[in-house]
Design an enzyme around this catalytic site. Structure first.
Site, PDB file in Angstrom:
ATOM      1  N   TYR A 238      -6.515  -2.974  -2.921  1.00  0.00           N
ATOM      2  CA  TYR A 238      -6.230  -2.805  -1.505  1.00  0.00           C
ATOM      3  C   TYR A 238      -7.483  -3.224  -0.762  1.00  0.00           C
ATOM      4  O   TYR A 238      -8.573  -2.736  -1.067  1.00  0.00           O
ATOM      5  CB  TYR A 238      -5.897  -1.348  -1.170  1.00  0.00           C
ATOM      6  CG  TYR A 238      -4.454  -1.020  -1.372  1.00  0.00           C
ATOM      7  CD1 TYR A 238      -3.479  -1.735  -0.699  1.00  0.00           C
ATOM      8  CD2 TYR A 238      -4.056  -0.019  -2.243  1.00  0.00           C
ATOM      9  CE1 TYR A 238      -2.132  -1.457  -0.873  1.00  0.00           C
ATOM     10  CE2 TYR A 238      -2.712   0.266  -2.434  1.00  0.00           C
ATOM     11  CZ  TYR A 238      -1.760  -0.462  -1.746  1.00  0.00           C
ATOM     12  OH  TYR A 238      -0.441  -0.195  -1.917  1.00  0.00           O
ATOM     13  N   ASP A 266       1.610  -6.883   0.421  1.00  0.00           N
ATOM     14  CA  ASP A 266       2.852  -6.453   1.080  1.00  0.00           C
ATOM     15  C   ASP A 266       2.725  -5.075   1.736  1.00  0.00           C
ATOM     16  O   ASP A 266       3.718  -4.434   2.038  1.00  0.00           O
ATOM     17  CB  ASP A 266       4.026  -6.444   0.086  1.00  0.00           C
ATOM     18  CG  ASP A 266       3.795  -5.491  -1.085  1.00  0.00           C
ATOM     19  OD1 ASP A 266       2.795  -4.760  -1.078  1.00  0.00           O
ATOM     20  OD2 ASP A 266       4.632  -5.496  -2.013  1.00  0.00           O
ATOM     21  N   HIS A 358       7.067  -3.918  -4.032  1.00  0.00           N
ATOM     22  CA  HIS A 358       6.294  -2.679  -4.095  1.00  0.00           C
ATOM     23  C   HIS A 358       7.181  -1.515  -4.558  1.00  0.00           C
ATOM     24  O   HIS A 358       7.122  -0.405  -4.030  1.00  0.00           O
ATOM     25  CB  HIS A 358       5.708  -2.383  -2.708  1.00  0.00           C
ATOM     26  CG  HIS A 358       4.422  -1.624  -2.690  1.00  0.00           C
ATOM     27  ND1 HIS A 358       3.256  -2.145  -2.187  1.00  0.00           N
ATOM     28  CD2 HIS A 358       4.100  -0.381  -3.099  1.00  0.00           C
ATOM     29  CE1 HIS A 358       2.285  -1.237  -2.274  1.00  0.00           C
ATOM     30  NE2 HIS A 358       2.781  -0.154  -2.840  1.00  0.00           N
TER      31      HIS A 358
HETATM   32  O1  173 Z   1       3.060   2.689  -3.024  1.00  0.00           O
HETATM   33  C1  173 Z   1       2.133   3.469  -2.805  1.00  0.00           C
HETATM   34  O2  173 Z   1       2.306   4.679  -2.754  1.00  0.00           O
HETATM   35  C2  173 Z   1       0.816   2.898  -2.600  1.00  0.00           C
HETATM   36  O3  173 Z   1       0.670   1.757  -2.860  1.00  0.00           O
HETATM   37  C3  173 Z   1      -0.292   3.682  -2.035  1.00  0.00           C
HETATM   38  C4  173 Z   1      -1.053   3.147  -1.013  1.00  0.00           C
HETATM   39  C5  173 Z   1      -2.073   3.878  -0.457  1.00  0.00           C
HETATM   40  C6  173 Z   1      -2.342   5.151  -0.911  1.00  0.00           C
HETATM   41  C7  173 Z   1      -1.614   5.673  -1.955  1.00  0.00           C
HETATM   42  C8  173 Z   1      -0.589   4.949  -2.510  1.00  0.00           C
END
Ligand code: 173
Length: 498
Positions: A238, A266, A358
């Site tokens: 991320y 995404d 996702h």
């Molecule tokens: O899908 C999710 O839950 C995920 O990608 C996510 C994103 C940020 C924090 C925790 C989970």
């Protein structure tokens, strides 16, 4: 000798003006951090003056607090003799869950990946199940991810001497015992105390590749340390609003031997997973206060949204050269859904794409990765050599059977990601569950490849599947009963005073 701080002293700092908490036997002054906490200040204030370790652990990697809090706010170690252990109330639901945990079916009664899901649904704390299983809005896409596989029918070949069949694969240059990798899923300790390490250990033992999530409960280094020498690992990324943080993270990963970088594209904002949001609402037990208008109350967000505010929504194609400049790892874009973007990715010079929605957790009623695969492979074929050794196309979402994987490979996928399937395996049986899941897939590959007449993955060709109904959403497919029986429809939280 540094003096130890007594529990009583910590307890004197139990409000917004002076807020100390204990995590892993260390005392931290988080007063000035309260408003910066991605999950809101309220949850910290609940533990003001107390030991917050138990609440902290599943949601944060061990080093989150030490790296985010300036050193002068690290007050010191707590005197272990002075802390009054907060005796956690064991609720009726906890007792019931422990009894169910003890009565789990033995592993040899688990016959497929759906079975893990059924066990996980029964034994996981409600909040964990809600977070893991939830998908966005009406949860149409998560179901479509399964349904799409069932709109593809096999066209098996016969009389090919299938005594020996080989389903081993090479994924981004790394050997893998399966044409499957473990896709990133966040917050593994909600499901099991060892979290993602269950995956690392099982993957190392069985030659499978794990993609480490940015938001793992275990720290990145703990995961890499649990791997065997030479065990290939990928990293899901991320991208942080602060690119320096991302740069350090990526370069550290490369130094530690990670073999590929999967950038999630995404999720500029996390989808609304209402099952997760409702659960949070119930557990904090103060429904009415949500209306009071405190801007930092994020209780209605669900676990994921509460901790995702660092993700940069400004990420764009313009950033790809920057990633190229900070790492030599292959770069894969995770979350591509159209031929237009697949071609842009190819032109941007990345090494691959994951056709993913996702796990149905982002844009609801997006098509399945499998359906997109057909159009995207057709577009890529127009653009150059196929298969392209320098551009991999992965698919994830809804994969529960080796037969699903074989369909995707026949249609041109390089390999397939499984996230929840493995997550449910370790949530219900720890590392043994993951090993069993891998064994089940192996058995399924062997049988299905024999029955399909493919002796190795190279013999999987588009002619082995009939995908003519794939683009039809008319819904004449038979019910997927095993899957549907664990699917939890959206329910309103129990009415408070009923
Ligand atoms: O899908 C999710 O839950 C995920 O990608 C996510 C994103 C940020 C924090 C925790 C989970």
């Amino acid at each position: 000798m540094t003096t130890l701080i007594s529990g009583q002293t910590v307890a004197e700092h139990a409000n917004r003006d002076s807020c100390w908490i204990i995590v892993h036997s260390k005392v931290y002054d988080v007063t000035e951090f309260l408003d910066e906490h991605p999950g809101g200040s309220k949850i910290i204030l609940k533990y003001a003056g107390k030991d917050a370790t138990e609440a902290y652990e599943p949601i944060h990697p061990p080093d989150a607090i030490t790296t985010n809090l300036p050193i002068e706010k690290h007050i010191g170690a707590v005197d272990p003799n002075t802390i009054v252990k907060v005796v956690k109330e064991v609720t009726e639901a906890d007792k019931r869950r422990q009894a169910l945990m003890a009565a789990r079916p033995p592993l040899d009664e688990i016959l497929n990946l759906h079975d893990f899901e059924a066990v996980a649904k029964t034994i996981l704390p409600d909040k964990a199940w809600a977070y893991y299983s939830s998908a966005s809005d009406d949860e149409i896409t998560i179901r479509e991810n399964r349904a799409a596989y069932q709109r593809i029918w096999f066209r098996p070949r016969i009389l090919r001497d299938v005594t020996h069949v080989d389903w081993s694969a090479t994924i981004l240059g790394q050997r893998s015992s399966l044409p499957v990798y473990i896709s990133a899923t966040a917050l593994g300790k909600l499901g099991h105390p060892d979290g993602e390490l269950n995956l690392t250990r099982a993957a190392g033992k069985h030659g499978v590749i794990q993609m480490i999530p940015t938001l793992a409960s275990c720290s990145f280094d703990e995961i890499v340390d649990a791997a065997q020498p030479g065990q290939p690992l990928f990293l899901q990324l991320y991208v942080n609003r602060d690119r320096e943080i991302t740069k350090r993270y990526v370069q550290h990963a490369e130094k530690r031997g990670v073999k590929a970088l999967f950038i999630t594209v995404d999720a500029p904002q996390l989808g609304r997973r209402e099952k997760d949001m409702r659960m949070k609402f119930v557990d904090d037990g103060a429904g009415a206060k949500v209306q009071e208008g405190q801007s930092d109350v994020k209780k209605d967000q669900g676990v994921a949204r509460a901790i995702s505010s660092f993700i940069d929504p400004s990420l764009s194609w313009k950033d790809i050269p920057w990633f190229r400049s900070v790492t030599n790892m292959p770069i894969i874009l995770k979350g591509v859904a159209t031929p237009e973007d697949a071609i842009l990715a190819l032109e941007a010079g990345v090494q691959g794409i994951v056709l993913s929605n996702h796990g149905g957790r982002q844009l609801d009623t997006s098509r399945s990765g499998l359906e997109n695969l057909v159009d995207i492979v057709a577009a890529l074929k127009q653009r150059g050599p196929w298969p392209n050794p320098n551009f991999s196309v992965f698919v994830d979402g809804g994969v529960r059977r080796a037969s699903d994987v074989l369909k995707a490979l026949a249609l041109g996928a390089s390999a397939v990601g499984i996230g929840r399937g493995f997550l449910y395996a370790f949530s219900s049986y720890g590392q043994d569950g993951v090993e069993k899941a891998i064994q089940i897939l192996r058995d399924e590959f062997e049988m299905n490849m024999r029955l399909l007449g493919a002796r190795n993955l190279g013999e999987l060709v588009p002619e082995m599947v009939d995908a003519s109904a794939l683009h039809s959403h008319a819904g004449l497919t038979p019910n997927d009963n095993l899957y549907s029986s664990t699917y939890q429809p959206l329910r309103l939280a129990e009415f408070k005073n009923a």
